[in-house]
Write a protein that holds these residues in place. Structure first.
Motif, PDB file in Angstrom:
ATOM      1  N   LEU A 204       8.041   2.443  -2.066  1.00  0.00           N
ATOM      2  CA  LEU A 204       7.152   2.234  -3.208  1.00  0.00           C
ATOM      3  C   LEU A 204       7.270   0.810  -3.741  1.00  0.00           C
ATOM      4  CD1 LEU A 204       7.781   5.639  -4.980  1.00  0.00           C
ATOM      5  CD2 LEU A 204       5.543   4.841  -4.210  1.00  0.00           C
ATOM      6  N   LYS A 205       8.492   0.316  -3.803  1.00  0.00           N
ATOM      7  CA  LYS A 205       8.713  -1.062  -4.260  1.00  0.00           C
ATOM      8  C   LYS A 205       8.008  -2.043  -3.329  1.00  0.00           C
ATOM      9  CE  LYS A 205      12.256  -4.641  -4.537  1.00  0.00           C
ATOM     10  NZ  LYS A 205      13.658  -4.999  -4.241  1.00  0.00           N
ATOM     11  N   ALA A 206       8.190  -1.858  -2.021  1.00  0.00           N
ATOM     12  CA  ALA A 206       7.623  -2.786  -1.043  1.00  0.00           C
ATOM     13  C   ALA A 206       6.111  -2.876  -1.149  1.00  0.00           C
ATOM     14  CB  ALA A 206       8.025  -2.357   0.369  1.00  0.00           C
ATOM     15  N   ASN A 207       5.458  -1.774  -1.497  1.00  0.00           N
ATOM     16  CA  ASN A 207       4.000  -1.752  -1.535  1.00  0.00           C
ATOM     17  C   ASN A 207       3.430  -1.789  -2.952  1.00  0.00           C
ATOM     18  OD1 ASN A 207       3.076  -1.441   1.364  1.00  0.00           O
ATOM     19  ND2 ASN A 207       4.609   0.180   1.234  1.00  0.00           N
ATOM     20  N   SER A 208       4.292  -2.094  -3.934  1.00  0.00           N
ATOM     21  CA  SER A 208       3.847  -2.159  -5.332  1.00  0.00           C
ATOM     22  C   SER A 208       3.107  -3.466  -5.605  1.00  0.00           C
ATOM     23  CB  SER A 208       5.047  -2.045  -6.272  1.00  0.00           C
ATOM     24  OG  SER A 208       5.879  -3.177  -6.148  1.00  0.00           O
ATOM     25  N   LYS A 209       2.514  -3.555  -6.785  1.00  0.00           N
ATOM     26  CA  LYS A 209       1.770  -4.754  -7.170  1.00  0.00           C
ATOM     27  C   LYS A 209       2.678  -5.964  -7.304  1.00  0.00           C
ATOM     28  CE  LYS A 209      -1.548  -1.980  -9.811  1.00  0.00           C
ATOM     29  NZ  LYS A 209      -2.035  -1.635 -11.167  1.00  0.00           N
ATOM     30  N   SER A 210       3.936  -5.727  -7.731  1.00  0.00           N
ATOM     31  CA  SER A 210       4.859  -6.828  -7.976  1.00  0.00           C
ATOM     32  C   SER A 210       6.266  -6.461  -7.511  1.00  0.00           C
ATOM     33  CB  SER A 210       4.866  -7.162  -9.479  1.00  0.00           C
ATOM     34  OG  SER A 210       5.720  -8.230  -9.775  1.00  0.00           O
ATOM     35  N   PRO A 211       6.488  -6.399  -6.172  1.00  0.00           N
ATOM     36  CA  PRO A 211       7.783  -5.953  -5.656  1.00  0.00           C
ATOM     37  C   PRO A 211       8.963  -6.799  -6.110  1.00  0.00           C
ATOM     38  CG  PRO A 211       6.402  -6.866  -3.904  1.00  0.00           C
ATOM     39  CD  PRO A 211       5.534  -6.709  -5.107  1.00  0.00           C
ATOM     40  N   GLU A 212       8.720  -8.080  -6.334  1.00  0.00           N
ATOM     41  CA  GLU A 212       9.821  -8.963  -6.744  1.00  0.00           C
ATOM     42  C   GLU A 212      10.347  -8.646  -8.141  1.00  0.00           C
ATOM     43  OE1 GLU A 212       6.010 -10.626  -8.164  1.00  0.00           O
ATOM     44  OE2 GLU A 212       6.696  -9.884  -6.222  1.00  0.00           O
ATOM     45  N   SER A 213       9.564  -7.886  -8.924  1.00  0.00           N
ATOM     46  CA  SER A 213       9.987  -7.556 -10.294  1.00  0.00           C
ATOM     47  C   SER A 213      10.777  -6.256 -10.367  1.00  0.00           C
ATOM     48  CB  SER A 213       8.757  -7.444 -11.202  1.00  0.00           C
ATOM     49  OG  SER A 213       7.993  -6.284 -10.880  1.00  0.00           O
ATOM     50  N   SER A 264      11.130  -2.607  10.879  1.00  0.00           N
ATOM     51  CA  SER A 264      10.074  -3.518  11.321  1.00  0.00           C
ATOM     52  C   SER A 264       9.035  -3.635  10.213  1.00  0.00           C
ATOM     53  CB  SER A 264       9.399  -2.984  12.596  1.00  0.00           C
ATOM     54  OG  SER A 264      10.341  -2.724  13.606  1.00  0.00           O
ATOM     55  N   PRO A 265       8.197  -4.666  10.242  1.00  0.00           N
ATOM     56  CA  PRO A 265       7.125  -4.767   9.242  1.00  0.00           C
ATOM     57  C   PRO A 265       6.185  -3.566   9.329  1.00  0.00           C
ATOM     58  CG  PRO A 265       7.420  -6.845  10.385  1.00  0.00           C
ATOM     59  CD  PRO A 265       8.237  -5.831  11.137  1.00  0.00           C
ATOM     60  N   ILE A 266       5.873  -2.977   8.172  1.00  0.00           N
ATOM     61  CA  ILE A 266       4.998  -1.807   8.146  1.00  0.00           C
ATOM     62  C   ILE A 266       3.753  -2.092   7.311  1.00  0.00           C
ATOM     63  CG2 ILE A 266       6.887  -0.181   8.494  1.00  0.00           C
ATOM     64  CD1 ILE A 266       6.775   0.462   5.485  1.00  0.00           C
ATOM     65  N   PRO A 267       2.649  -1.392   7.608  1.00  0.00           N
ATOM     66  CA  PRO A 267       1.426  -1.585   6.823  1.00  0.00           C
ATOM     67  C   PRO A 267       1.586  -0.994   5.428  1.00  0.00           C
ATOM     68  CG  PRO A 267       1.148   0.205   8.416  1.00  0.00           C
ATOM     69  CD  PRO A 267       2.473  -0.429   8.704  1.00  0.00           C
ATOM     70  N   PRO A 268       0.792  -1.478   4.437  1.00  0.00           N
ATOM     71  CA  PRO A 268      -0.303  -2.438   4.608  1.00  0.00           C
ATOM     72  C   PRO A 268       0.105  -3.894   4.415  1.00  0.00           C
ATOM     73  CG  PRO A 268      -0.370  -1.530   2.405  1.00  0.00           C
ATOM     74  CD  PRO A 268       0.780  -0.846   3.098  1.00  0.00           C
ATOM     75  N   LYS A 269       1.303  -4.158   3.875  1.00  0.00           N
ATOM     76  CA  LYS A 269       1.674  -5.528   3.511  1.00  0.00           C
ATOM     77  C   LYS A 269       2.627  -6.185   4.502  1.00  0.00           C
ATOM     78  CE  LYS A 269       1.004  -4.930  -1.479  1.00  0.00           C
ATOM     79  NZ  LYS A 269       1.607  -5.091  -2.824  1.00  0.00           N
ATOM     80  N   GLY A 270       3.012  -5.470   5.545  1.00  0.00           N
ATOM     81  CA  GLY A 270       3.913  -6.050   6.529  1.00  0.00           C
ATOM     82  C   GLY A 270       5.337  -6.233   6.045  1.00  0.00           C
ATOM     83  N   VAL A 271       5.748  -5.418   5.062  1.00  0.00           N
ATOM     84  CA  VAL A 271       7.112  -5.509   4.534  1.00  0.00           C
ATOM     85  C   VAL A 271       8.072  -4.762   5.461  1.00  0.00           C
ATOM     86  CG1 VAL A 271       8.629  -4.878   2.605  1.00  0.00           C
ATOM     87  CG2 VAL A 271       6.311  -5.723   2.166  1.00  0.00           C
ATOM     88  N   ASN A 272       9.243  -5.343   5.686  1.00  0.00           N
ATOM     89  CA  ASN A 272      10.285  -4.705   6.488  1.00  0.00           C
ATOM     90  C   ASN A 272      11.322  -4.094   5.548  1.00  0.00           C
ATOM     91  OD1 ASN A 272      12.406  -4.019   8.225  1.00  0.00           O
ATOM     92  ND2 ASN A 272      12.164  -5.846   9.489  1.00  0.00           N
TER      93      ASN A 272
END
Length: 294
Positions: A204-213, A264-272
C-alpha cells in the motif's frame, strides 16, 4: 412440528449441505464454469491496476489452479468468472456457493477453519503499523489513547484490539471497509496508524500518492500464514488446489513467482518491495503444510 419430524429435517439439511460442499468439481463440470475471487487492493497478492482482471502473486496461483481444473475435467474451454470480494464477505460468499476459490491475502487460522478449508500455506506475515513519518509513532506504546485504523473482517483488527486491552493502551479503533479506505484514514489524519499485515502495508505504501511520507513501524505482533480458501468438507477440490501449489513449488515456478512479486519492480509504479522470502515460508516449501495460526 414433532421432535422426530424436526430431527429428520435437521439431518436432511445437514446432509444436503455436506453433499453440496463436497461437489465443487461436479458443480464446475455441470455448469462448464468456475467462479474465482480476487481482491482489489491486496498488493502484491491480488489487486487491480485499472482493469477488471487482478494481477499479483495470489492471482497467478489462481490461474494455475484454473489450468489444473481444466485438465482434470478435460474442459479446455472452461468459462472463468472473476468476482471481487472484501475481507468482510469473502468467507460467507464462499460458503454459500457464490464462488469456488479464493487465493488472495487470507490468514489461515483455526477459527476460520470451522467454516472453510485452507490449502497449503503460501505466505507468512505479521501485524505491524503504517504511519506518517511526521507522526513520530515508532511502536504500539506511542498509540495509547490514540486512534488506530484497521480493516473490517480481518484478523488484524482482532489482534490490535486484543493487544490494546492486554497492554491497557486504550487505543481507539476505527475500521475501513477495505485496505484503501483504511490507508485513507491515515493519509487524511483521521487515524495515526493503520494496523495490518506488514506485507500489505509495504504494498500500500509503495503504491500510495506519497510513499516517501509513510513508514512501516512497530514489532510484528504475531506470524500468520496465508493460504487459498475452498469450501469445507470438499477433500477432492482441496487436494486439487494443494496439488497445484505442490507442483508450482517442486517445479521452481513458486520461487520464480515470489521473485517476480516481492523482489522485482511491480506494476503500476515499478516499485520493488525488496522482501526476501521468510524462513517460515522456506520451511513450508519443504513441509507443504496447511497448519493454521491459532
Amino acid at each position: 412440528m414433532k421432535l422426530s419430524t424436526l430431527m429428520t429435517a435437521v439431518l436432511l439439511t445437514a446432509g444436503l449441505a455436506t453433499t453440496a460442499g463436497a461437489q465443487t468439481l461436479k458443480k464446475i463440470a455441470d455448469s462448464n464454469k468456475i467462479t474465482v475471487s480476487y481482491r482489489e487492493a491486496s498488493v502484491p497478492f491480488s489487486y487491480l491496476i485499472g482493469s477488471k482482471t487482478a494481477v499479483g502473486f495470489s492471482a497467478e496461483i489462481t490461474e494455475a489452479v484454473i489450468d489444473d481444473v481444466r485438465k482434470k475435467l478435460k474442459k479446455p474451454t472452461l468459462e472463468v468468472a472473476y468476482m471481487p470480494v472484501t475481507s468482510q464477505n469473502r468467507i460467507p460468499l464462499l460458503m454459500n456457493g457464490t464462488y469456488d476459490l479464493e487465493c488472495g491475502s487470507t490468514t489461515n487460522n483455526s477459527t476460520r477453519g470451522k467454516d472453510v478449508a485452507f490449502s497449503i500455506n503460501t505466505f507468512y506475515t505479521g501485524t505491524r503499523l503504517l504511519v506518517k513519518k511526521s507522526s513520530g509513532i515508532k511502536n504500539y506504546a506511542d498509540l495509547a489513547k490514540k486512534t488506530v485504523a484497521s480493516t473490517t473482517g480481518t484478523t488484524n483488527a482482532q489482534v490490535i484490539r486484543r493487544y490494546s486491552a492486554d497492554q491497557k493502551l486504550d487505543m481507539q479503533l476505527i475500521l475501513g471497509k477495505d485496505h484503501d479506505d483504511s490507508l485513507l484514514l491515515v493519509e487524511s489524519d483521521r487515524a495515526l496508524a493503520f494496523a495490518m499485515d506488514d506485507i500489505l502495508l509495504f504494498g500500500l505504501k509503495a503504491n500510495s500518492k506519497s510513499p516517501e511520507s509513510l513508514d512501516v513501524v512497530g514489532d510484528s505482533l504475531q506470524v500468520e500464514p496465508y493460504a487459498c480458501m475452498v469450501r469445507k468438507d470438499d477433500p477432492e477440490f482441496k487436494k486439487l488446489v494443494d496439488d497445484t501449489i505442490t507442483r508450482l513449488i517442486k517445479s521452481g515456478e513458486f520461487a520464480r513467482l515470489y521473485t517476480k512479486w516481492f523482489q522485482s519492480p511491480i506494476p503500476p509504479k515499478g516499485v520493488n518491495l525488496n522482501l526476501p522470502m521468510s524462513e517460515e515460508l522456506k520451511a513450508n516449501m519443504k513441509a507443504l503444510s496447511d497448519k493454521p495460526a491459532m
